[in-house]
Design an enzyme around this catalytic site. Structure first.
Site, mmCIF file in Angstrom:
data_model
loop_
_atom_site.group_PDB
_atom_site.id
_atom_site.type_symbol
_atom_site.label_atom_id
_atom_site.label_comp_id
_atom_site.label_asym_id
_atom_site.label_seq_id
_atom_site.Cartn_x
_atom_site.Cartn_y
_atom_site.Cartn_z
ATOM 1 N N HIS A 141 -1.309 -4.556 -4.273
ATOM 2 C CA HIS A 141 -1.710 -4.617 -2.871
ATOM 3 C C HIS A 141 -2.464 -3.378 -2.413
ATOM 4 O O HIS A 141 -2.989 -3.355 -1.293
ATOM 5 C CB HIS A 141 -0.508 -4.903 -1.961
ATOM 6 C CG HIS A 141 0.574 -3.883 -1.984
ATOM 7 N ND1 HIS A 141 1.734 -4.025 -2.705
ATOM 8 C CD2 HIS A 141 0.684 -2.689 -1.341
ATOM 9 C CE1 HIS A 141 2.521 -2.986 -2.505
ATOM 10 N NE2 HIS A 141 1.902 -2.151 -1.684
ATOM 11 N N SER A 264 4.087 2.939 -2.158
ATOM 12 C CA SER A 264 3.675 1.768 -2.917
ATOM 13 C C SER A 264 2.761 2.201 -4.058
ATOM 14 O O SER A 264 1.778 2.905 -3.834
ATOM 15 C CB SER A 264 2.918 0.783 -2.025
ATOM 16 O OG SER A 264 3.767 0.196 -1.085
#
Length: 310
Positions: A141, A264
């Site tokens: 992502h 992330s």
């Protein structure tokens, strides 16, 4: 196929292989390559800026960069996980994260702050880590977001960032890799990708992590480490935590290690006999937090991306 039709083990294997089929932002057909995924300590091929009291190195290293953001803009950028409506990374229990400063030694300099720009102009932050001379591993992502127009337009990679200090400078990547399971289907267990930098100068200088495909029995209760750039801490500061893997599934590993949005894409690695091998790509929260597991198809794709020629 209707929900009542049976699926053979061979069909399931073929489907899984298709989901791990590598894709690139250039639309190229990508093939696996053989390689040994060792870590590399790097070699200094360029001068480093001395950390002199009162001197701000930010201007010196940002000259010539394709994109330069001011400190206020950078401090307010959201986590890339928000582009996919993912569970935020989570502090589990008492917060015992420790700041890494300076971040110029091994392995901290292998870990990078990411400044991401998507086609719709949205700007986000994340974490990445070198696995080769021009290859930075991260979450899927961070490189591809359907909600923001698809492949990232550009990602600035800053290894060893420490507040406003960028001791190794940075590079801007515009070439990216992921797999169909993420770019087409958005499946969390396929949430991994890579940034391909313009050349190997930065990676060869700072070095990189090794990575490994380990068995369930080896991973369960394994002590692992992670470090990255959480958005709840001062801009550009790297924070470390460690713990044991509490659960292992076919494509995920779980742990109670403290993380926050902005991390992330961080590496989850085993440190053993002086070598550091990543076993997962951190991406999700929820206590336990979790990472995309480096199983054989992931490992094979990483080898191919690692060995893209300089």
């Amino acid at each position: 196929m209707t929900k009542h039709e049976s699926v053979s083990s061979e069909q399931q294997t073929n489907l899984a292989a298709k989901l791990h089929e590598p894709v690139s932002s250039e639309g190229e057909s990508l093939r696996d390559q053989e390689a040994i995924a060792n870590d590399f300590q790097g070699e200094s091929t360029k001068g480093e800026i001395e950390m002199v009291s009162g001197f701000d190195p930010t201007h010196a290293v940002s000259e010539g960069s394709e994109e330069v953001f001011n400190a206020e803009e950078l401090a307010n950028l959201p986590d890339a996980a928000s582009t996919a409506y993912l569970s935020p990374e989570t502090v589990c229990g008492a917060d015992d994260r420790v700041r890494i400063t300076p971040a110029t030694s091994i392995p901290w300099r292998w870990i990078c702050k990411l400044f991401i720009t998507f086609p719709d102009g949205g700007r986000y932050v994340g974490t990445g880590w070198f696995i080769g001379g021009r290859t930075v591993m991260t979450a899927g992502h961070c490189v591809f977001s359907k909600a923001n127009g698809g492949w990232a337009r550009s990602i600035e990679v800053v290894p060893g960032m420490d507040g406003n200090a960028r001791p190794f400078g940075s590079q801007v990547g515009t070439s990216f890799r992921s797999v169909q399971g993420w770019t087409q289907d958005g499946k969390p267990e396929f949430d991994y990708g890579a940034i391909i930098l313009p050349n190997c100068n930065l990676g060869n200088r700072v070095g990189w992590f090794g990575f490994a495909n380990l068995s369930d029995s080896t991973l369960k209760n394994l002590l692992v480490n992670t470090s990255g750039y959480p958005a709840d801490k001062p801009l550009g500061t790297q924070w470390f935590n460690a713990g044991t893997i509490t659960n292992v599934t076919d494509r995920k590993i779980y742990y109670m290690i403290d993380t926050i949005g902005g991390q992330s894409g961080s590496p989850v690695w085993r440190f053993l006999n002086g070598e550091r091998h990543a076993v997962g790509i951190h991406a999700y929260g929820g206590c336990p937090n979790s990472a995309t597991r480096i199983i054989k198809p992931v490992f094979d794709n990483m080898l191919a991306w690692k060995n893209i020629p300089c």
